[in-house]
Design a protein around this motif. Structure first.
Motif, mmCIF file in Angstrom:
data_model
loop_
_atom_site.group_PDB
_atom_site.id
_atom_site.type_symbol
_atom_site.label_atom_id
_atom_site.label_comp_id
_atom_site.label_asym_id
_atom_site.label_seq_id
_atom_site.Cartn_x
_atom_site.Cartn_y
_atom_site.Cartn_z
ATOM 1 N N LYS A 164 -24.008 -21.482 24.694
ATOM 2 C CA LYS A 164 -23.143 -22.609 25.022
ATOM 3 C C LYS A 164 -23.914 -23.915 24.939
ATOM 4 O O LYS A 164 -25.001 -24.038 25.489
ATOM 5 C CB LYS A 164 -22.594 -22.410 26.444
ATOM 6 N N GLY A 165 -23.323 -24.887 24.254
ATOM 7 C CA GLY A 165 -23.866 -26.230 24.318
ATOM 8 C C GLY A 165 -24.931 -26.599 23.297
ATOM 9 O O GLY A 165 -25.481 -27.680 23.361
ATOM 10 N N GLY A 166 -25.212 -25.741 22.372
ATOM 11 C CA GLY A 166 -26.279 -26.046 21.419
ATOM 12 C C GLY A 166 -25.838 -26.982 20.305
ATOM 13 O O GLY A 166 -24.663 -27.260 20.116
ATOM 14 N N ILE A 167 -26.820 -27.476 19.583
ATOM 15 C CA ILE A 167 -26.586 -28.399 18.474
ATOM 16 C C ILE A 167 -26.212 -27.626 17.206
ATOM 17 O O ILE A 167 -26.764 -26.570 16.918
ATOM 18 C CB ILE A 167 -27.883 -29.200 18.191
ATOM 19 N N TYR A 168 -25.250 -28.173 16.468
ATOM 20 C CA TYR A 168 -24.960 -27.657 15.128
ATOM 21 C C TYR A 168 -25.753 -28.513 14.153
ATOM 22 O O TYR A 168 -25.511 -29.711 14.048
ATOM 23 C CB TYR A 168 -23.475 -27.783 14.786
ATOM 24 N N ASN A 169 -26.652 -27.913 13.466
ATOM 25 C CA ASN A 169 -27.577 -28.660 12.627
ATOM 26 C C ASN A 169 -27.268 -28.374 11.153
ATOM 27 O O ASN A 169 -27.770 -27.411 10.590
ATOM 28 C CB ASN A 169 -29.006 -28.230 13.004
ATOM 29 N N PHE A 170 -26.391 -29.185 10.581
ATOM 30 C CA PHE A 170 -25.954 -28.958 9.193
ATOM 31 C C PHE A 170 -26.567 -30.044 8.316
ATOM 32 O O PHE A 170 -26.022 -31.132 8.188
ATOM 33 C CB PHE A 170 -24.425 -29.003 9.090
ATOM 34 N N VAL A 171 -27.695 -29.742 7.729
ATOM 35 C CA VAL A 171 -28.515 -30.770 7.105
ATOM 36 C C VAL A 171 -28.605 -30.579 5.605
ATOM 37 O O VAL A 171 -28.698 -29.453 5.122
ATOM 38 C CB VAL A 171 -29.940 -30.705 7.691
ATOM 39 N N ASP A 209 -13.866 -30.191 15.885
ATOM 40 C CA ASP A 209 -12.839 -31.225 15.854
ATOM 41 C C ASP A 209 -13.498 -32.559 15.518
ATOM 42 O O ASP A 209 -14.142 -33.186 16.355
ATOM 43 C CB ASP A 209 -12.143 -31.289 17.229
ATOM 44 N N TYR A 210 -13.330 -32.970 14.262
ATOM 45 C CA TYR A 210 -14.026 -34.171 13.791
ATOM 46 C C TYR A 210 -13.467 -35.456 14.403
ATOM 47 O O TYR A 210 -14.069 -36.508 14.287
ATOM 48 C CB TYR A 210 -14.021 -34.234 12.259
ATOM 49 N N GLN A 211 -12.288 -35.348 15.029
ATOM 50 C CA GLN A 211 -11.740 -36.524 15.699
ATOM 51 C C GLN A 211 -12.236 -36.627 17.148
ATOM 52 O O GLN A 211 -11.943 -37.581 17.844
ATOM 53 C CB GLN A 211 -10.193 -36.494 15.664
ATOM 54 N N ASP A 212 -12.982 -35.615 17.562
ATOM 55 C CA ASP A 212 -13.469 -35.621 18.939
ATOM 56 C C ASP A 212 -14.944 -36.039 19.013
ATOM 57 O O ASP A 212 -15.627 -35.817 19.991
ATOM 58 C CB ASP A 212 -13.277 -34.218 19.541
ATOM 59 N N ILE A 213 -15.413 -36.629 17.918
ATOM 60 C CA ILE A 213 -16.811 -37.040 17.855
ATOM 61 C C ILE A 213 -16.864 -38.559 17.808
ATOM 62 O O ILE A 213 -16.027 -39.197 17.172
ATOM 63 C CB ILE A 213 -17.476 -36.451 16.579
ATOM 64 N N ARG A 245 -27.523 -30.302 27.283
ATOM 65 C CA ARG A 245 -26.153 -30.781 27.416
ATOM 66 C C ARG A 245 -25.188 -29.608 27.318
ATOM 67 O O ARG A 245 -25.577 -28.500 26.999
ATOM 68 C CB ARG A 245 -25.834 -31.829 26.368
ATOM 69 N N ASP A 246 -23.921 -29.892 27.532
ATOM 70 C CA ASP A 246 -22.956 -28.820 27.670
ATOM 71 C C ASP A 246 -21.990 -28.711 26.504
ATOM 72 O O ASP A 246 -21.174 -27.828 26.452
ATOM 73 C CB ASP A 246 -22.151 -29.051 28.956
ATOM 74 N N GLU A 247 -22.055 -29.671 25.604
ATOM 75 C CA GLU A 247 -21.032 -29.736 24.582
ATOM 76 C C GLU A 247 -21.686 -29.520 23.217
ATOM 77 O O GLU A 247 -22.764 -30.024 22.976
ATOM 78 C CB GLU A 247 -20.472 -31.153 24.597
ATOM 79 N N ASN A 248 -21.036 -28.813 22.344
ATOM 80 C CA ASN A 248 -21.641 -28.660 21.029
ATOM 81 C C ASN A 248 -21.687 -29.990 20.317
ATOM 82 O O ASN A 248 -20.793 -30.800 20.408
ATOM 83 C CB ASN A 248 -20.860 -27.660 20.184
ATOM 84 N N GLN A 249 -22.764 -30.191 19.602
ATOM 85 C CA GLN A 249 -22.937 -31.468 18.947
ATOM 86 C C GLN A 249 -23.235 -31.236 17.489
ATOM 87 O O GLN A 249 -24.021 -30.376 17.134
ATOM 88 C CB GLN A 249 -24.120 -32.203 19.549
ATOM 89 N N LEU A 250 -22.627 -32.066 16.691
ATOM 90 C CA LEU A 250 -22.823 -31.942 15.260
ATOM 91 C C LEU A 250 -23.964 -32.852 14.831
ATOM 92 O O LEU A 250 -24.028 -34.005 15.222
ATOM 93 C CB LEU A 250 -21.530 -32.346 14.546
#
Ligand SMILES: Nc1ncnc2c1ncn2[C@@H]1O[C@H](COP(=O)(O)OP(=O)(O)OP(=O)(O)O)[C@@H](O)[C@H]1O
Ligand SMILES: [Mg+2]
Lengths: 481, 255
Positions: free
Chosen positions: A280-287, A79-83, A244-249
């Protein structure tokens, strides 16, 4: 599942050792993305109009694009609006020396085993430490200044060297290159800028440590490195992230430009938080990382050790435009537990007698999925182009996967492409052999895996290679006995 | 030093060892012979702690302690060494690195100082002379690309460096040319003393011309069918294993 693979899982079930959150007040923009947010970021950074326009153009392109899903990865929709698209430590006036740096931050680096002071004194490494999105410490500036080398945060470069930034920004990765590159172009907050003037060999490794910190904050780094004619530089990028607990872009863009006879070596050790054992909670690494060998006889070499992130989507590539230019890609990617990595490279041969080398080592453990995806393209006029690719996969246990997709497009009869691939299971025989010589299982796995990755590690600068081996150990091992 | 009592072991559900009894004292060399598939490597593997093998009955005492309870690396640290019938390759890991890690792991276990690079190198070069191995092998990856004979010689080099208490050599002579056979045998003899012991698995009497065993055992179908002195090896060479197999057949009325 056999007892052997259970044993292996135990060995590879190491917990992420770098999980801690630093308590520093952050100046964070409310969540969500809109033109207003982009204007706000640009205004906060006191950017010139052309850059704001560039961002807005990227944003409008991004709105029309769709998230790519061809990678061999599965994850819930983002959800790009939740960042939150901007976060900076409160100390806005940059520190002049390490003494001015927040002691908590320094303590964080200590925990990571990256004492800035020690590095400054012992290793001779100039460190541009990126904490969240704004640079807070830069060292060795004076020495580099004398040589005319520019090494600073991206924001600073925008203020101090707008003509260089404007000339090269987006020249390798255009704003509409892909979904994540477009997003980055619209909202990037900071990163590093390097310019090596004509004929200068940068006398030290330039190094940046990235770190994600504020909860719910996306990380959009922008790195631009230009080596002018006959210049050379070795750049190190390393990162770890707190638990951390939340996925991060994390959608960074790195652009490299090598002019005639110039050389750029870019080394990465990537250790973003991979998520817990359930993923759960890992980073999304789209580089998006790409280098252009714009000049004749130029060379760009990528070396990466990818041990972190829940999902890695990354293809450091080379556009071999100048005649006789050389592109290299050396990669180790480790996936453990529920990690997924889809990584590889593109070597685009445009100039004559261009050469490229690809060495990829994928290691899968737990339920990790590891994909090599590569393209070697030899264009019509690239007479005498040559590529050598080697893709090796190692499986640990029987619930993980390795996948290889080597694409080849050869439009020139004189082009030579050589491809080798192997898949092996880490031998229980090998572990037993080590055990029988007195070496415990944990050390044995470490030794075998490091042996497997040797061709890549030897491309890394010495201190970095040691760190990479340690990281590999941490990612794959854990509590035995 | 080693006492094996009524040892039974299975592989993938098949019983391979069917009641082995063997006693090895310090200073002794035991040879084990026997047809293919009779369980020689299984016995060696059980002693070394390979977990493919499941011990279903019996016990093994090593210097008075229950060997079967120890992890394989602990057994090694306690002085049990096995020269593999098929030495394993470890690509990318140099022979020196591997050997130094092994030696230091064992020394650490014993509470001894770890060797530094210089001391280690002089030790290993010394031992290489014993097995007439070229120093260039030190920088090559463990067994990777070694010829069959070179691998076997490398096993003996490791044995020489690690200086074990109980050595189990599983067909170390197979694949060796006649010169290498002599070199390897000389190496084993040079390492032998009153405090240590060796179990030598072989198919060929000729090895026993160089390594003189105190005892020869014939393993047939998971049991020791016959034991004797080195003369037994000559008998086997002349008459083949069928002769020994017959020895082992129980008398009809006993069935
Ligand atoms: N992994 C395995 N799965 C099934 N059977 C096995 C396995 N390993 C060994 N065996 C069987 O166990 C038996 C004994 O094998 P072992 O290797 O101990 O024989 P050996 O006496 O050493 O023979 P050789 O002289 O040929 O080396 C053989 O029948 C073999 O097929
Ligand atoms: Mg055998």
């Amino acid at each position: 599942m056999s007892t052997d693979s259970r044993e292996l899982e135990k060995l590879t079930g190491g917990d992420y050792k770098y999980g801690f959150v630093t308590d520093i007040e952050a100046d964070t923009v409310p969540k969500g993305l809109s033109e207003d947010v982009i204007r706000m970021i640009s205004a906060k950074k006191r950017e010139p109009q052309w850059l704001l326009d560039w961002r807005l153009k990227a944003y409008s392109r991004w709105l029309k694009m769709t998230e790519p899903h061809w990678a061999f990865a599965h994850y819930p929709p983002i959800d790009y609006q939740d960042i939150s698209y901007y976060s900076a430590p409160k100390t806005t006036d940059g520190p002049k020396s390490l003494d001015e740096v927040d002691p908590e931050l320094l303590a964080t680096y200590e925990k990571l085993g990256i004492p800035l002071k020690e590095q400054e004194l012992l290793a001779g490494v100039a460190v541009d430490a990126v904490f969240d999105s704004v640079s807070v410490a830069t060292t060795f500036k004076g020495k580099l200044n004398d040589l005319g080398i520019i090494f600073c945060s991206f924001s600073e470069a925008v203020q101090e060297h707008p003509e260089l930034v404007r000339k090269y920004l987006g020249s390798v990765v255009p704003i509409n290159d892909n979904f994540y590159a477009a997003l980055n172009s619209a909202v990037f907050t900071d990163g590093s800028f390097v310019f090596i003037p004509k004929g200068v060999r940068c006398p030290m490794e330039l190094s940046t440590y990235f770190r994600i910190n504020s909860l719910g904050t996306g990380q959009f780094e922008r790195t631009l490195i230009v080596a002018d004619e006959r210049a050379s530089v070795s750049y190190l990028e390393g990162c770890t992230a707190p638990m951390r607990d939340e996925n991060q872009l994390h959608a960074a863009v790195v652009e490299l430009i090598a002019l005639d006879d110039a050389q750029i070596k870019y080394s990465t050790v990537q250790n973003w938080y991979p998520g817990d054992k359930e993923g759960k909670g890992g980073i999304y690494n789209f580089v998006t990382k790409r280098g252009k060998c714009a000049g004749v006889n130029s060379k760009i070499s990528w070396t990466q050790v990818e041990t972190g992130s829940a999902i890695t989507w990354k293809y450091p590539s080379c556009i071999l435009q100048g005649d006789n230019s050389v592109g290299e890609f050396y990669s180790v990617a480790v996936t453990n537990n529920r990690q997924q990595a889809d990584t590889g490279t593109k070597m685009i041969h445009i100039g004559k007698n261009t050469r490229s080398t690809i060495v990829s080592k994928g290691i899968s453990a737990g339920q990790g999925q590891n994909t090599y995806r590569g393209l070697v393209k030899i264009m019509k006029n690239a007479d005498g182009a040559r590529n050598y690719s080697q893709c090796d996969s190692m499986l640990m246990g029987d619930r993980c996967g390795a996948h290889t997709f080597p694409y080849i497009e050869n439009d020139n009869d004189t082009g030579q492409i050589e491809h080798e691939a192997t898949t092996s299971r880490i031998g229980e025989d090998q572990i037993f052999y080590c055990n029988q010589r007195g070496i415990n299982a944990e050390d044995a796995v470490n030794m075998i895996v490091n042996g497997f990755c040797k061709e890549v590690f030897r491309e890394l600068p010495m201190e970095f290679a040691v760190e990479a081996q340690k990281l590999l150990g941490i990612s794959l091992e854990g509590s035995v006995g | 030093m080693l006492e094996i009592r009524n040892l039974h072991a299975r592989v993938e559900g098949n019983e391979i060892l069917k009641g082995i009894n063997l006693r090895v004292n310090p200073g002794e060399i035991h040879a084990i012979m026997g047809p293919n598939g009779s369980g020689k490597s299984t016995l060696a593997g059980v002693l070394a702690g390979k977990d493919l093998y499941e011990v279903t009955e019996g016990e093994v005492l090593y210097r008075g302690r229950n060997l079967l309870e120890m992890d394989p690396d602990v057994r090694a640290c306690e002085g049990v060494f096995m020269a593999f019938q098929y030495p394993v390759e470890i690509p990318g890991v140099s022979n020196t690195y591997f050997l130094k890690a092994a030696l230091n792991a064992i020394r650490k276990y014993r509470g001894e100082n770890e060797y530094d690079a210089v001391d280690f190198l002089s030790l290993v070069k010394d031992k290489m002379k014993l097995v007439e191995m070229d120093p260039s092998f030190l920088n090559r990856p463990v067994n990777d690309g070694f010829s069959g004979g070179e691998k076997k010689r490398n096993e003996i080099l490791q044995m020489a460096v690690l200086d074990p208490v109980l050595s189990i050599l599983d067909e170390t002579d197979s694949g060796l040319d006649i010169d290498a056979l002599r070199i390897v045998a000389n190496g084993v003899n040079a390492l032998h003393n009153e405090e240590n012991a060796a179990i030598v698995v072989t198919h060929y009497q000729r090895l026993l011309n160089y390594i003189i065993p105190d005892f020869v055992h014939v393993l047939v179908d998971g049991r020791i069918a016959k034991s004797g002195d080195k003369e037994l090896a000559f008998q086997l060479e002349e008459q083949g294993y069928d002769w020994a197999k017959d020895l082992h057949q129980p008398a009809p009325e006993a069935v």
